[in-house]
Design an enzyme around this catalytic site. Structure first.
Site, PDB file in Angstrom:
ATOM      1  N   ARG A 117       9.984  -7.270  17.262  1.00  7.49           N
ATOM      2  CA  ARG A 117       9.835  -8.295  16.023  1.00  7.49           C
ATOM      3  C   ARG A 117      10.981  -9.347  15.779  1.00  7.49           C
ATOM      4  O   ARG A 117      10.912  -9.717  15.099  1.00  7.49           O
ATOM      5  CB  ARG A 117       9.348  -7.402  14.824  1.00  7.49           C
ATOM      6  CG  ARG A 117       7.713  -7.463  14.548  1.00  7.49           C
ATOM      7  CD  ARG A 117       7.930  -6.621  13.373  1.00  7.49           C
ATOM      8  NE  ARG A 117       6.932  -6.725  12.476  1.00  7.49           N
ATOM      9  CZ  ARG A 117       5.485  -6.161  12.688  1.00  7.49           C
ATOM     10  NH1 ARG A 117       5.439  -5.137  13.518  1.00  7.49           N
ATOM     11  NH2 ARG A 117       4.636  -6.358  11.687  1.00  7.49           N
ATOM     12  N   ARG A 162      -3.001   0.668   2.285  1.00  7.32           N
ATOM     13  CA  ARG A 162      -1.542   0.132   2.530  1.00  7.32           C
ATOM     14  C   ARG A 162      -1.182  -0.930   1.472  1.00  7.32           C
ATOM     15  O   ARG A 162      -1.626  -1.820   1.088  1.00  7.32           O
ATOM     16  CB  ARG A 162      -1.790  -0.806   3.706  1.00  7.32           C
ATOM     17  CG  ARG A 162      -1.773   0.309   5.082  1.00  7.32           C
ATOM     18  CD  ARG A 162      -1.718  -0.717   6.434  1.00  7.32           C
ATOM     19  NE  ARG A 162      -0.524  -1.631   6.447  1.00  7.32           N
ATOM     20  CZ  ARG A 162      -0.366  -2.265   7.633  1.00  7.32           C
ATOM     21  NH1 ARG A 162      -1.025  -1.952   8.753  1.00  7.32           N
ATOM     22  NH2 ARG A 162       0.531  -2.825   7.635  1.00  7.32           N
ATOM     23  N   ARG A 174       4.945 -11.626   4.524  1.00  2.00           N
ATOM     24  CA  ARG A 174       4.820 -11.012   5.939  1.00  2.00           C
ATOM     25  C   ARG A 174       4.759 -12.193   6.899  1.00  2.00           C
ATOM     26  O   ARG A 174       5.470 -12.201   8.034  1.00  2.00           O
ATOM     27  CB  ARG A 174       3.683  -9.933   6.102  1.00  2.00           C
ATOM     28  CG  ARG A 174       4.030  -8.573   5.411  1.00  2.00           C
ATOM     29  CD  ARG A 174       3.056  -7.558   5.125  1.00  2.00           C
ATOM     30  NE  ARG A 174       2.186  -7.231   6.162  1.00  2.00           N
ATOM     31  CZ  ARG A 174       0.867  -6.754   6.068  1.00  2.00           C
ATOM     32  NH1 ARG A 174       0.337  -6.750   4.970  1.00  2.00           N
ATOM     33  NH2 ARG A 174       0.424  -6.224   7.167  1.00  2.00           N
TER      34      ARG A 174
HETATM   35  P1  AP5 Z   1       2.646  -3.404  11.076  1.00  2.00           P
HETATM   36  O1  AP5 Z   1       1.702  -1.870  10.941  1.00  2.00           O
HETATM   37  O2  AP5 Z   1       2.900  -3.421  12.583  1.00  2.00           O
HETATM   38  O3  AP5 Z   1       1.825  -4.181  10.517  1.00  2.00           O
HETATM   39  P2  AP5 Z   1       1.467  -5.740  10.950  1.00  2.00           P
HETATM   40  O4  AP5 Z   1       2.111  -6.434  12.065  1.00  2.00           O
HETATM   41  O5  AP5 Z   1       1.543  -6.576   9.575  1.00  2.00           O
HETATM   42  O6  AP5 Z   1      -0.094  -5.759  11.535  1.00  2.00           O
HETATM   43  P3  AP5 Z   1      -1.122  -5.046  10.863  1.00  2.00           P
HETATM   44  O7  AP5 Z   1      -1.545  -3.779  11.237  1.00  2.00           O
HETATM   45  O8  AP5 Z   1      -1.336  -5.535   9.481  1.00  2.00           O
HETATM   46  O9  AP5 Z   1      -2.141  -6.069  11.675  1.00  2.00           O
HETATM   47  P4  AP5 Z   1      -2.676  -6.027  13.136  1.00  2.00           P
HETATM   48  O10 AP5 Z   1      -2.415  -7.281  14.023  1.00  2.00           O
HETATM   49  O11 AP5 Z   1      -2.480  -4.778  13.829  1.00  2.00           O
HETATM   50  O12 AP5 Z   1      -4.418  -6.170  12.817  1.00  2.00           O
HETATM   51  P5  AP5 Z   1      -5.563  -5.033  12.973  1.00  2.00           P
HETATM   52  O13 AP5 Z   1      -5.835  -4.686  14.112  1.00  2.00           O
HETATM   53  O14 AP5 Z   1      -5.192  -3.970  12.226  1.00  2.00           O
HETATM   54  O15 AP5 Z   1       4.159  -3.265  10.424  1.00  2.00           O
HETATM   55  C1  AP5 Z   1       4.054  -2.940   9.046  1.00  2.00           C
HETATM   56  C2  AP5 Z   1       5.423  -3.274   8.457  1.00  2.00           C
HETATM   57  O16 AP5 Z   1       6.253  -2.170   9.206  1.00  2.00           O
HETATM   58  C3  AP5 Z   1       5.976  -4.619   8.758  1.00  2.00           C
HETATM   59  O17 AP5 Z   1       5.678  -5.470   7.664  1.00  2.00           O
HETATM   60  C4  AP5 Z   1       7.461  -4.191   8.616  1.00  2.00           C
HETATM   61  O18 AP5 Z   1       7.864  -4.080   7.531  1.00  2.00           O
HETATM   62  C5  AP5 Z   1       7.521  -2.925   9.336  1.00  2.00           C
HETATM   63  N1  AP5 Z   1       7.748  -2.945  10.719  1.00  2.00           N
HETATM   64  C6  AP5 Z   1       6.917  -2.725  11.792  1.00  2.00           C
HETATM   65  N2  AP5 Z   1       7.149  -2.691  13.042  1.00  2.00           N
HETATM   66  C7  AP5 Z   1       8.566  -3.304  12.617  1.00  2.00           C
HETATM   67  C8  AP5 Z   1       9.475  -3.693  13.662  1.00  2.00           C
HETATM   68  N3  AP5 Z   1       9.247  -3.695  14.995  1.00  2.00           N
HETATM   69  N4  AP5 Z   1      10.868  -4.170  13.159  1.00  2.00           N
HETATM   70  C9  AP5 Z   1      10.762  -4.127  11.794  1.00  2.00           C
HETATM   71  N5  AP5 Z   1      10.109  -3.804  10.984  1.00  2.00           N
HETATM   72  C10 AP5 Z   1       8.724  -3.377  11.496  1.00  2.00           C
HETATM   73  O19 AP5 Z   1      -6.429  -5.991  12.028  1.00  2.00           O
HETATM   74  C11 AP5 Z   1      -6.288  -6.443  10.828  1.00  2.00           C
HETATM   75  C12 AP5 Z   1      -7.712  -6.402  10.071  1.00  2.00           C
HETATM   76  O20 AP5 Z   1      -8.510  -7.274  10.749  1.00  2.00           O
HETATM   77  C13 AP5 Z   1      -8.499  -5.141  10.171  1.00  2.00           C
HETATM   78  O21 AP5 Z   1      -9.163  -4.663   9.161  1.00  2.00           O
HETATM   79  C14 AP5 Z   1      -9.537  -5.166  11.643  1.00  2.00           C
HETATM   80  O22 AP5 Z   1     -10.569  -4.313  11.174  1.00  2.00           O
HETATM   81  C15 AP5 Z   1      -9.813  -6.690  11.186  1.00  2.00           C
HETATM   82  N6  AP5 Z   1     -10.070  -7.342  12.506  1.00  2.00           N
HETATM   83  C16 AP5 Z   1      -9.531  -7.044  13.742  1.00  2.00           C
HETATM   84  N7  AP5 Z   1     -10.042  -7.943  14.859  1.00  2.00           N
HETATM   85  C17 AP5 Z   1     -10.802  -8.673  13.941  1.00  2.00           C
HETATM   86  C18 AP5 Z   1     -11.718  -9.624  14.420  1.00  2.00           C
HETATM   87  N8  AP5 Z   1     -11.713 -10.152  15.931  1.00  2.00           N
HETATM   88  N9  AP5 Z   1     -12.516 -10.342  13.524  1.00  2.00           N
HETATM   89  C19 AP5 Z   1     -12.410  -9.982  12.182  1.00  2.00           C
HETATM   90  N10 AP5 Z   1     -11.641  -8.770  11.694  1.00  2.00           N
HETATM   91  C20 AP5 Z   1     -10.989  -8.354  12.793  1.00  2.00           C
END
Ligand code: AP5
Length: 221
Positions: A117, A162, A174
């Site tokens: 990241r 969350r 974010r």
């Molecule tokens: P992390 O858990 O990695 O969260 P994020 O990147 O914010 O990603 P999300 O899990 O929120 O989204 P995603 O892209 O995985 O989408 P998802 O499939 O879940 O990180 C959380 C925190 O941890 C960060 O803010 C930071 O503080 C820390 N952190 C983590 N890694 C770090 C690093 N490397 N360095 C530093 N800090 C770090 O889908 C989202 C939603 O959309 C779901 O409800 C899903 O059902 C829906 N969805 C999925 N696909 C579709 C579609 N095609 N159409 C409609 N809805 C859909």
């Protein structure tokens, strides 16, 4: 050499430590990074990709949430950053990735989700893999509009529990952190000719088909 850096009063190994203490991985591996902003579908698509290709899924977000659930010192420290939509310090996440790779020495490859990241994390991952005799093969980036991202995350926040999904200002934070600190990682991999963007809006099945096509092409090349 002093290998420790203190964060919140706790000692973490510096990046140099992992590079010097890394045993080699099997020669034939396929390592993929699924890249994209919060809510772009990385977690959703990662599950399908690991089912299809048998890679080990390494999500730093999931690893950090496990640490928080287990109330470890690392988790309690990380929570302070995560609840405000900020990135957890590089040393913390690189250490977690290193020990997760160590736990899966026989893996056919890794799918990195939510990592790297920052450019510093990307450089550390490259060095870590290279010292283990491996490398990143492909970076697939899911592209989704900001309003769709906010909509998806607020929607997920109704049921996910969350804390970073329930408040729109934390979600927007974010996205700003992504734009400032994480999007330069795309340029890093573009320069290495490993980067490919994929449309992240549409049905989950359509997006998965596009990702699969990109992985199959890279595996065949
Ligand atoms: P992390 O858990 O990695 O969260 P994020 O990147 O914010 O990603 P999300 O899990 O929120 O989204 P995603 O892209 O995985 O989408 P998802 O499939 O879940 O990180 C959380 C925190 O941890 C960060 O803010 C930071 O503080 C820390 N952190 C983590 N890694 C770090 C690093 N490397 N360095 C530093 N800090 C770090 O889908 C989202 C939603 O959309 C779901 O409800 C899903 O059902 C829906 N969805 C999925 N696909 C579709 C579609 N095609 N159409 C409609 N809805 C859909």
């Amino acid at each position: 050499m002093n290998y420790f850096k203190y964060i919140g009063g706790w000692p973490f190994y510096k990046i140099e430590y992992y590079i010097c203490h890394s045993p080699r991985l099997p020669a034939l591996m396929f390592n993929l990074i699924l890249f994209g902003p919060p809510g772009s579908g990385k977690g959703t698509q990662s599950e399908k990709l690991v089912d299809k290709y048998g890679m080990v899924h390494l999500s730093t977000g999931n690893l950090l949430r496990e640490e928080i659930a287990n109330r470890t010192p690392l988790g309690l420290e990380a929570k302070k950053f995560m609840d405000h939509g900020q990135l957890v310090p590089d040393e913390v996440v690189i250490g977690m990735i290193d020990s997760s790779i160590e736990h899966h020495k026989e893996a056919a490859g890794f799918l990195f989700d939510g990592f790297p990241r920052t450019v510093a994390q990307a450089q550390a991952l490259d060095k870590l893999l290279s010292f283990k005799g491996s490398e990143i093969d492909l970076v697939l980036a899911l592209e989704v509009s900001e309003e769709e991202l906010v909509h998806r995350l607020l929607n997920r926040g109704k049921t996910s529990g969350r804390p970073d999904d329930t408040n729109e200002s934390v979600i927007r934070k974010r996205l700003t952190v992504y734009s400032n600190e994480t999007s330069p990682v795309a340029d890093y991999y573009k320069k290495a000719h490993k980067f490919k963007a994929v449309a992240g809006e549409g049905s989950v099945a359509e997006i998965f088909a596009a990702l699969r096509q990109a992985v199959d092409m890279e595996m065949a090349s």
